[in-house]
Design a protein around this motif. Structure first.
Motif, PDB file in Angstrom:
ATOM      1  N   LEU A 139       0.816  -1.206   0.000  1.00 56.49           N
ATOM      2  CA  LEU A 139       0.000   0.000   0.000  1.00 56.49           C
ATOM      3  C   LEU A 139       0.857   1.265   0.000  1.00 56.49           C
ATOM      4  N   LEU A 140       1.844   1.329   0.898  1.00 55.67           N
ATOM      5  CA  LEU A 140       2.711   2.500   0.930  1.00 55.67           C
ATOM      6  C   LEU A 140       4.104   2.072   1.396  1.00 55.67           C
ATOM      7  N   SER A 141       4.912   1.707   0.427  1.00 51.00           N
ATOM      8  CA  SER A 141       6.286   1.292   0.693  1.00 51.00           C
ATOM      9  C   SER A 141       7.145   1.775  -0.467  1.00 51.00           C
ATOM     10  N   TYR A 142       8.430   1.469  -0.431  1.00 50.42           N
ATOM     11  CA  TYR A 142       9.308   1.885  -1.522  1.00 50.42           C
ATOM     12  C   TYR A 142       8.845   1.319  -2.869  1.00 50.42           C
ATOM     13  N   SER A 143       8.183   0.191  -2.854  1.00 48.33           N
ATOM     14  CA  SER A 143       7.715  -0.402  -4.111  1.00 48.33           C
ATOM     15  C   SER A 143       6.540   0.357  -4.708  1.00 48.33           C
ATOM     16  N   ASP A 144       6.002   1.335  -3.965  1.00 40.27           N
ATOM     17  CA  ASP A 144       4.892   2.144  -4.468  1.00 40.27           C
ATOM     18  C   ASP A 144       5.341   3.530  -4.934  1.00 40.27           C
ATOM     19  N   LEU A 145       6.642   3.761  -4.993  1.00 34.50           N
ATOM     20  CA  LEU A 145       7.174   5.033  -5.484  1.00 34.50           C
ATOM     21  C   LEU A 145       7.434   4.894  -6.981  1.00 34.50           C
ATOM     22  N   GLY A 146       6.687   5.645  -7.771  1.00 29.08           N
ATOM     23  CA  GLY A 146       6.724   5.466  -9.222  1.00 29.08           C
ATOM     24  C   GLY A 146       7.624   6.399  -9.981  1.00 29.08           C
ATOM     25  N   LEU A 147       8.302   7.329  -9.298  1.00 34.21           N
ATOM     26  CA  LEU A 147       9.218   8.262  -9.957  1.00 34.21           C
ATOM     27  C   LEU A 147      10.607   8.090  -9.364  1.00 34.21           C
TER      28      LEU A 147
END
Length: 466
Positions: free
Chosen positions: A326-334
């Motif tokens: 939901l909100l981790s480094y894997s959810d950073l798209g840039l």
């Protein structure tokens, strides 16, 4: 009435076809740095989660386009037809660049409404009114927080296609734009609306920017509730004066309450996770939604950044599905592609290196969770050690910046330092995606859901200008 020049003429962009020939098919390792890199897999997932949440809660969603400034990502934000196209933009340029697609949406029968995201100024009226004439009546909404702004509309009424939808801005504590619910200035705006012949009330809007200070899902939901209740309070006070005038209109409908900054907007996704207190917040939303039309708006959520990660507005993983992030480094798209220009292993107490990317790449916005301007990811490894403010606090960060220079500093134990090489490419997670993107003319798009996650599959050209 002459038609003013539009942003594509005033601020021409790079040629998309030429850029595709230059970059598509290349591996990131072979691309000149610095460059802004978007991960389509992450963006699709973040956009889908937001739309699923608002659908489940029975509220509307309005996508802010200022972070990315591209038509491609805007389409992902609003979803496929027959979904309505509800947007907010920070510049006239953003709206003008979207015009061809917005007109296509209208031909398809989709509802289209766009809000210009700053209180109206006179110099913006010629271009905004031209947009309104092209889109048609009721499609372009304007923010107001001073009675003089309604006067601007009255004085230019011949330029607009019909009654202009206005959106008073309520200040719920951030003290940027907007006025307080019980302020004389809000009352004066309401009286100006009553006296106006060429405007109508469409909704009220607020931005709770200070929600970036939250540090947990519970805090984010609490801020969301304060935001919604504060905006409802402003709407009630406004309608005490303007309500009778508005309800006499033959096309009277529910007044929209639009809330959001990304931490509070994404916090509503927690209500689908069965979190403690979820029922209370859902009941509050349902109750207010009976009298008003509740709407959520957000902008940076498709790509996220270190600032959003620091809010912890959502848990790291879904309680319903522990494999779902939901909100981790894997959810950073840039990520920002940078290149190591020099290395200084013995400069001080900790190793340092130089990258050819400073404040014009990363911006100068700090992040509350760590003392840097960006975190170096494990790339080209998919997984591996990196600096984690809530974990080991060990790894490379952008520790200092000048205009074109970024100084990487190694934080934490020096027992197992990741050795860097001259000319090595790195991908860095920036603090604030909106600012980090601003000096780039285009994005390199990759898709980590494919078998070649490092290969450029598309180029998205950013809109320029104001």
């Amino acid at each position: 009435m002459s038609t003013p020049a539009t942003a594509p003429f005033l601020y021409p962009s790079a040629n998309e076809a030429a850029l595709e020939l230059q970059y598509v098919g290349e591996r990131l390792q072979n691309v000149q740095a610095p460059a802004a890199v978007l991960d389509l897999a992450v963006i699709r997932r973040n956009c889908r989660l937001m739309l699923e949440a608002v659908d489940a809660l029975g509220v509307d969603f309005r996508a802010h386009v200022k972070t990315h400034k591209t038509t491609q990502l805007t389409k992902l934000q609003v979803g496929d037809a027959p979904r309505p196209v509800k947007l907010v933009a920070s510049t006239v340029s953003e709206i003008e660049h979207l015009l061809p697609w917005l007109l296509e949406c209208k031909v398809q029968g989709r509802e289209v409404t766009v809000l210009y995201g700053l209180p109206l100024t006179p110099s913006a009226i010629p271009r905004l009114s031209a947009v309104a004439r092209l889109l048609g009546d009721d499609c372009l909404g304007l923010f107001v927080d001073h009675p003089g702004q309604i006067k601007f509309i009255e004085e230019s009424h011949a330029s607009w296609p019909g009654k202009v939808p206005i959106w008073p801005q309520i200040d719920v504590g951030y003290h940027r734009e907007g006025v307080g619910a019980h302020s004389k200035q809000l009352a004066d705006v309401a009286y100006a609306l009553v006296a106006s012949e060429h405007t109508r009330l469409a909704g009220l809007y607020t931005h709770m920017g200070h929600s970036y200070s939250v540090s947990s899902p519970e805090e984010a939901l609490d801020f969301m509730s304060q935001e919604l209740v504060g905006l409802e309070e402003g709407a009630i006070e406004f309608l005490k004066i303007a309500g009778a005038h508005e309800t006499k209109s033959s096309n009277a409908q529910k007044v929209v309450l639009s809330i959001g900054a990304t931490p509070t907007a994404t916090s509503v996704q927690n209500l689908l996770e069965g979190n403690e207190g979820a029922a209370k917040y859902r009941t509050m939303i349902e109750k207010i939604n009976k009298s008003f039309a509740v709407e959520v708006h957000a902008g940076v959520y498709p790509v996220m950044d270190m600032q959003q990660l620091a809010t912890r507005a959502r848990p790291t993983q879904s309680a319903n599905n522990p494999t779902k992030s939901l909100l981790s480094y894997s959810d950073l798209g840039l990520r920002m592609l940078v290149e190591v220009a020099s290395i200084y292993p013995g400069r001080g107490e900790k190793p340092e290196a130089l990258v050819a990317a400073g404040s014009i790449v990363f911006g100068r916005d700090p992040c509350k969770s760590y003392p840097g301007w960006g975190v170096v990811s494990p790339w080209p490894q998919q997984h591996g050690q990196h600096y984690d403010p809530e974990g080991s606090k060990t790894g490379w960060i952008v520790g200092r910046i000048a205009q074109e220079h970024g100084i990487l500093t190694w934080e934490g134990s020096t027992e197992h330092v990741r050795q860097l090489e001259l000319g090595e490419k790195l991908l860095v997670w920036p603090n604030h995606a909106c600012i980090a993107s601003a000096n780039f003319g285009w994005y390199l798009v990759v898709d980590t859901d494919t078998s070649e996650p490092e290969r450029v599959i598309d180029i998205w050209v950013r809109w320029r200008g104001w």
